[in-house]
Design an enzyme around this catalytic site. Structure first.
Site, short mmCIF file in Angstrom:
data_model
loop_
_atom_site.label_atom_id
_atom_site.label_comp_id
_atom_site.label_asym_id
_atom_site.label_seq_id
_atom_site.Cartn_x
_atom_site.Cartn_y
_atom_site.Cartn_z
N GLU A 1 0.92 -1.22 -0.22
CA GLU A 1 0.01 -0.04 0.06
C GLU A 1 0.75 1.13 -0.15
OE1 GLU A 1 -3.80 -2.05 2.04
OE2 GLU A 1 -2.70 -0.98 3.45
N CYS B 1 3.36 8.30 1.39
CA CYS B 1 4.15 7.49 2.19
C CYS B 1 4.46 6.21 1.59
CB CYS B 1 2.98 7.09 3.59
SG CYS B 1 3.52 6.01 4.64
N CYS C 1 6.71 -7.39 6.86
CA CYS C 1 7.88 -6.78 7.47
C CYS C 1 8.42 -7.94 8.37
CB CYS C 1 7.83 -5.37 8.29
SG CYS C 1 9.37 -4.97 8.93
N CYS D 1 7.21 -5.32 15.09
CA CYS D 1 7.00 -4.53 16.28
C CYS D 1 5.64 -4.80 16.75
CB CYS D 1 7.30 -3.12 15.94
SG CYS D 1 8.99 -2.74 15.22
N CYS E 1 2.48 -2.87 15.42
CA CYS E 1 2.39 -2.69 13.89
C CYS E 1 1.59 -3.56 12.95
CB CYS E 1 3.92 -2.38 13.26
SG CYS E 1 3.96 -2.15 11.52
N SER F 1 12.51 6.14 7.16
CA SER F 1 12.17 5.90 8.58
C SER F 1 12.86 4.70 8.85
CB SER F 1 10.68 6.00 8.99
OG SER F 1 10.31 5.44 10.24
N CYS G 1 -0.85 5.60 10.09
CA CYS G 1 0.42 5.13 10.20
C CYS G 1 0.06 3.68 10.87
CB CYS G 1 1.10 5.93 11.36
SG CYS G 1 1.83 7.23 10.74
N1 SAH Z 1 9.65 0.05 9.30
C1 SAH Z 1 10.00 1.54 9.33
C2 SAH Z 1 9.13 2.40 8.77
C3 SAH Z 1 7.56 1.84 8.80
S1 SAH Z 1 6.89 2.23 9.86
C4 SAH Z 1 10.09 2.09 10.72
O1 SAH Z 1 9.40 1.25 11.52
O2 SAH Z 1 10.38 3.14 11.02
C5 SAH Z 1 6.47 3.82 9.89
C6 SAH Z 1 5.89 4.34 11.16
O3 SAH Z 1 4.79 4.07 11.80
C7 SAH Z 1 7.03 3.97 12.44
O4 SAH Z 1 7.33 5.08 13.29
C8 SAH Z 1 6.22 2.88 12.95
O5 SAH Z 1 6.58 2.90 14.43
C9 SAH Z 1 4.70 3.85 12.85
N2 SAH Z 1 3.67 2.76 13.44
C10 SAH Z 1 3.63 1.46 13.13
N3 SAH Z 1 2.49 0.77 13.63
C11 SAH Z 1 1.64 1.93 14.33
C12 SAH Z 1 0.58 2.03 14.66
N4 SAH Z 1 -0.35 1.09 14.94
N5 SAH Z 1 0.01 3.38 14.89
C13 SAH Z 1 0.82 4.42 14.88
N6 SAH Z 1 2.13 4.25 14.51
C14 SAH Z 1 2.57 3.13 13.84
FE1 SF4 Z 2 8.58 -3.32 10.17
FE2 SF4 Z 2 8.35 -0.64 10.96
FE3 SF4 Z 2 6.32 -2.14 11.57
FE4 SF4 Z 2 8.36 -2.45 12.83
S1 SF4 Z 2 7.07 -0.34 12.65
S2 SF4 Z 2 7.08 -4.18 11.92
S3 SF4 Z 2 9.88 -1.95 11.45
S4 SF4 Z 2 6.96 -1.90 9.41
#
Ligand code: SAH
Ligand code: SF4
Length: 387
Positions: A105, A118, A125, A129, A132, A211, A355
């Site tokens: 996406e 974005c 991934c 995390c 996410c 990022s 996000c």
């Molecule tokens: N993998 C990279 C880039 C993609 S994630 C990274 O982790 O930085 C982009 C941003 O969205 C990151 O800061 C991530 O922590 C945030 N993010 C992920 N899941 C989220 C959620 N459920 N709510 C708000 N932000 C989130």
């Molecule tokens: Fe991957 Fe970024 Fe999501 Fe963490 S926050 S699982 S590094 S996409």
């Protein structure tokens, strides 16, 4: 240098080189390898990335003979958009089909004069995390450079941005879609450099941001390849908590990550730039005042701006969004400590484009998504800390 044929192709076109994802240097190599002059690369780059042309016949400053030759051996093939969703707030999400039955996406977020795209870097991934949605989908593969820059190309096309004197809709790009950009280093770097290239999209290096959740060895070499902006996904002020939220922290802890990020920023030609610290606020997990004080202390000697992101809920997560009060208190503490601290407004959540909500359709090779489903069915409680 040899030109790598991107292998996203189907059977019919497998032998054709997709020129969409080639950097200027790789395109020059390509033309030399077929007995043509290097300057053709500049012409073709402009056709593709400034004028949005994907058909060699329209490249009228190239001879008919060369155009025919190119059509036989090469192509300009963007990935396919399978769905476009428009949010009530103007955010637009593109669902993009990639080979192997998956989709990624891309999201365009308009905000006054600014339009932020974005962009995704991987199908899923591998880093998992805890907050996410992409992580919960597991992982299939890296996107090719054509699929990464192709997202910018498609979005520009969809807004009629190509061509002279057209208003620029995409003013900023953030590598914050699906995937960890530093785990797909070469394709991400080539794509970001095309975004900033004068013969392509010509975005300023202050408007293209990578990022990362902290792949330190890759971050250590990033400065040799690009000078884009850097955002670090921190989300916790200490290793104990970050180990839970961002598991790669167990391998590359906070001190190591911040050192590496600081070296990158200091190595930039205009070394007055600050890195962005991203901090997703999750109710009663990392949003307490003591977390804010600890964060202020942790970052005291580093030039940063802080971006607070209220957690965006999604189906497979039991975490909850930070309350407005807790968000305000957290921000106030950081501002009083002297940090520029902004709050990222949630955009496009009616189309699951906010996000961390980007899930696409990942043909998961890791079987992680299956494990999550099983775990959810067993209704395991989430651990709430720091409340
Ligand atoms: N993998 C990279 C880039 C993609 S994630 C990274 O982790 O930085 C982009 C941003 O969205 C990151 O800061 C991530 O922590 C945030 N993010 C992920 N899941 C989220 C959620 N459920 N709510 C708000 N932000 C989130
Ligand atoms: Fe991957 Fe970024 Fe999501 Fe963490 S926050 S699982 S590094 S996409």
């Amino acid at each position: 240098m040899t030109v790598q044929v991107q292998s996203t192709d189907d059977h019919q076109t497998q032998e054709k080189v997709n020129l969409l994802g080639l950097s200027q240097a790789k395109l020059e190599d390509f033309f030399e390898s077929i007995g043509e002059k290097k300057f053709r690369a500049t012409q073709v780059l402009k056709w593709i990335h400034q004028l949005g042309v994907d058909n060699f016949d329209e490249m009228t400053n190239i001879s008919k003979t060369l155009r025919d030759k190119l059509a036989r051996i090469a192509e300009v093939r963007p990935p396919e958009v399978v769905e476009q969703l428009d949010s009530a707030d103007g955010t637009r999400k593109f669902v993009i089909k990639v080979t192997g039955g998956s989709a990624v996406e891309t999201v365009l977020i308009p905000d006054g004069e600014r339009g932020t795209l974005c962009v995704s870097s991987q199908v899923g991934c591998s880093l998992d995390c805890s907050f996410c949605a992409t992580g919960k989908q597991g992982f299939n593969r890296d996107l090719t450079a054509a699929e990464i820059i192709g997202q910018v190309w498609l979005a520009a096309k969809s807004y009629g941005q190509f061509g002279e004197d057209r208003p620029r809709i995409i003013t900023n790009v953030v590598m914050m879609g699906m995937g960890e950009p530093l785990l797909n280093f070469d394709n991400v770097v080539d794509s970001m450099n095309l975004m900033m290239h004068d013969n392509c999209y010509g975005l300023s290096k202050r408007r293209v941001t990578l990022s990362t959740s902290g792949v330190v060895p890759a971050l250590d070499k990033l400065g040799e390849h690009t000078d884009a902006c850097l955002a670090v996904s921190l989300h916790a002020p200490n290793d104990e908590l970050r180990n839970e939220l961002v598991p790669i922290n167990k391998k590359y802890p906070i001190a190591m990550l911040l050192d590496s990020a600081q070296r990158y920023i200091e190595g930039l030609p205009d070394n007055r730039r600050k890195m962005t610290i991203e901090y997703t606020l999750i109710n009663h997990v990392n949003d307490r005042p003591h977390h804010a004080h600890e964060l202020a202390q942790l970052l005291r000697d580093i030039p940063v701006k802080i971006n607070l992101i209220p957690f965006n809920p999604f189906d497979q997560s039991d975490y909850r969004r930070v309350s407005n009060n807790a968000l305000r208190t957290f921000q106030d503490i950081l501002i009083k400590a002297g940090y520029t601290t902004t709050v990222r407004t949630t955009r496009g959540d009616d189309i699951d484009a906010a996000c961390g909500q980007l899930a696409g359709a990942v043909n998961d090779r890791t079987r992680r998504s299956e494990r999550y489903r099983n775990k959810q069915n067993a209704e395991q409680p989430v651990r709430i800390i720091g409340s």
